[in-house]
Design a protein around this motif. Sequence first.
Motif, mmCIF file in Angstrom:
data_model
loop_
_atom_site.group_PDB
_atom_site.id
_atom_site.type_symbol
_atom_site.label_atom_id
_atom_site.label_comp_id
_atom_site.label_asym_id
_atom_site.label_seq_id
_atom_site.Cartn_x
_atom_site.Cartn_y
_atom_site.Cartn_z
ATOM 1 N N ASN A 255 19.395 22.423 55.967
ATOM 2 C CA ASN A 255 19.826 23.275 54.863
ATOM 3 C C ASN A 255 18.671 24.020 54.226
ATOM 4 O O ASN A 255 18.873 25.014 53.548
ATOM 5 C CB ASN A 255 20.530 22.420 53.803
ATOM 6 N N THR A 256 17.459 23.530 54.379
ATOM 7 C CA THR A 256 16.321 24.130 53.686
ATOM 8 C C THR A 256 15.618 25.184 54.528
ATOM 9 O O THR A 256 14.771 25.903 54.015
ATOM 10 C CB THR A 256 15.297 23.045 53.298
ATOM 11 N N PHE B 255 29.983 39.740 58.626
ATOM 12 C CA PHE B 255 30.627 38.500 59.054
ATOM 13 C C PHE B 255 30.407 37.429 57.994
ATOM 14 O O PHE B 255 29.286 37.243 57.506
ATOM 15 C CB PHE B 255 30.046 38.035 60.392
ATOM 16 N N SER B 256 31.478 36.745 57.633
ATOM 17 C CA SER B 256 31.382 35.641 56.671
ATOM 18 C C SER B 256 31.432 34.298 57.387
ATOM 19 O O SER B 256 32.457 33.952 57.981
ATOM 20 C CB SER B 256 32.527 35.708 55.663
ATOM 21 N N PRO B 257 30.331 33.519 57.327
ATOM 22 C CA PRO B 257 30.399 32.156 57.860
ATOM 23 C C PRO B 257 31.346 31.262 57.059
ATOM 24 O O PRO B 257 31.872 30.279 57.590
ATOM 25 C CB PRO B 257 28.952 31.660 57.750
ATOM 26 N N GLU B 258 31.545 31.576 55.791
ATOM 27 C CA GLU B 258 32.526 30.854 54.988
ATOM 28 C C GLU B 258 33.920 31.271 55.420
ATOM 29 O O GLU B 258 34.207 32.468 55.555
ATOM 30 C CB GLU B 258 32.331 31.157 53.505
ATOM 31 N N LEU C 71 40.796 20.870 53.088
ATOM 32 C CA LEU C 71 39.660 20.928 52.171
ATOM 33 C C LEU C 71 39.916 21.974 51.086
ATOM 34 O O LEU C 71 40.630 22.949 51.296
ATOM 35 C CB LEU C 71 38.383 21.293 52.936
ATOM 36 N N GLU C 72 39.308 21.749 49.920
ATOM 37 C CA GLU C 72 39.462 22.704 48.830
ATOM 38 C C GLU C 72 38.801 24.025 49.198
ATOM 39 O O GLU C 72 37.682 24.059 49.720
ATOM 40 C CB GLU C 72 38.828 22.155 47.548
ATOM 41 N N ILE C 73 39.488 25.121 48.898
ATOM 42 C CA ILE C 73 38.926 26.450 49.164
ATOM 43 C C ILE C 73 37.932 26.791 48.075
ATOM 44 O O ILE C 73 38.257 26.807 46.897
ATOM 45 C CB ILE C 73 40.042 27.509 49.223
ATOM 46 N N ASN D 84 29.003 24.814 48.286
ATOM 47 C CA ASN D 84 29.021 23.348 48.205
ATOM 48 C C ASN D 84 29.683 22.729 49.436
ATOM 49 O O ASN D 84 30.845 22.323 49.427
ATOM 50 C CB ASN D 84 29.721 22.858 46.933
ATOM 51 N N ILE D 85 28.913 22.664 50.513
ATOM 52 C CA ILE D 85 29.409 22.100 51.763
ATOM 53 C C ILE D 85 29.044 20.628 51.902
ATOM 54 O O ILE D 85 29.412 19.989 52.890
ATOM 55 C CB ILE D 85 28.835 22.865 52.974
ATOM 56 N N ASN D 86 28.348 20.077 50.926
ATOM 57 C CA ASN D 86 27.825 18.715 51.059
ATOM 58 C C ASN D 86 28.912 17.659 51.151
ATOM 59 O O ASN D 86 28.692 16.583 51.717
ATOM 60 C CB ASN D 86 26.886 18.392 49.893
#
Length: 553
Positions: A26-27, A157-160, A170-172, A176-178
Amino acid sequence: MIKSGVTFLLLTFSVILWAQSTETTNTETLNLNKPERVEWFRDLGFGLFIHFSFDSQLGVVISHSMVGASEDYLNRYINELPKTFDPKDFDAKEIATLAKLAGMKYIVFTTKHHSGFCMWDTETTDFNITNTPYKKDLLDEYVEATREAGLAVGFYFSPEDFHFLHENGLEIRRTNINDIPPHLMKKYVELNELQTIELMAKYGDIDILFYDGGEGPLLEKCKQVAWELHPDVVITRGAMETPEQTVPGTTLSDPWEACLTMGTQWAYKPANEVYKTGTRLIEILVETRAKGGNQLLNIGPKPNGEVPEEQVNLLREIAAWNFVNGEAIEATKPWIIPNEENIWYTWKPKEKTLYAILTKQAEWPRGERREFVLKSVNATENTEVEVLGQSGKRVEYMSETNATTLFEQEENGLHISCVHAQRLYNNHKWNYPLVLKITNAQPAFTPPVVVTEEAEIIQSGGTNYIQFNGKIIEQGDQENLKVCFQYRPHFNPTKQPIPVEWKETKTMLINDEAFSIKLPVKNEKITYQYRLVLKHPKSTINGKIKSISLSAN
């Protein structure tokens, strides 16, 4: 287009790329843009952004209405709305032609926005345009027409992917993918990877990619795959600064691309839309290029694919200005300073050609002569000055008027006298910037380099203060410089068409590298924008705009 065996091909690509890569954390932020390709991109200068998806039928904000929506809304949005999406009047050739006339050198199209709806024939999901009444691959039409027009091809392009989140319980949400379980996160990354492979494999060499959103491996894997398959692709958002609806307060040496709406919304908004004027859009383009950036100007087609008339008209307004003045925008670099008040500069250093773009010159009657002093410019013995688009030999119906551009170098700057001579509208009015082309120009001084530092909230004697901090990086050729700070309530361009005017602190004489100025403030909750302002004898030089928030006790 690849059809037979595409799944096997994509999976093979995926295995190869996974084997070649190391795990992206992530970093980590990957940037493999080639320097020569970045310079190619910066020379393009001006591009067209297209926000288009199936929810354009509603005229609501693209994708974001899914966040916080009820289950009933989501079910109808995902399962029913695509059934009526038919952009049968989308004319990619007409759009590309209009973009080219407007001086644009590239187009960026929304292949998949945050909703997850794909505008191409994908095998990764049924949530795509081929499962609508339109049935065809609209992206294929866009790519073909853009290339045919000689423009560079770009993909947004959206990766989300809100559809993926909903499909997996999952909540839309945007970030916050953790808290996404590892097995679903792996599936999420693989979906984006396969879609990126499709986009890079099915449509030939893609010139530009604009990634919007995504954290950690969601974004980094997409970038890695794209560069592996096409090393020459330039990634803008995700690898460079891409401010939305605003332009940085000063020239940036690193590449950047500002993206801008004509009105207040990216996708089609049929009601209550407020558009910027053509003059304002041209002024923003000029400021962007003067500060070393690219401008990506957005349109939002109607549900049937047509570009709204208001947006077409604005593009044609820009096209008229570009037809006269386009050489001042394309393949230019920043001058030693971006502007002197309402005169903005672009520069072609190899040719030693400077463009002085005269903004805020409304109601300049045809045949009228005006004079300007350019303090940052020195002429040489080989210097020539002309107004772009004009011969300087005649003003129609004004045979006694001398249209010649005159200039003289004096101690306080280059004095230029020019006439608005060209007739472009029937009413003889042309309320757009005129451009002076100055050949064999030289800088008149070496400007200092200043930095707006982070401000602080401090208390002293029971009073709250904002302490503005600044620093001089390079002195230039002037000693005893004067500085102040400008500040204003934070400007939200989607709600305010025109920003509030800047206010100034006291001015101080500085000799040290670092300095501060304190401003007493009320006990209130407000966010301020601020910037350092250096008052050089030959120019005012602005630092980068920053923000600081106050909280009421």
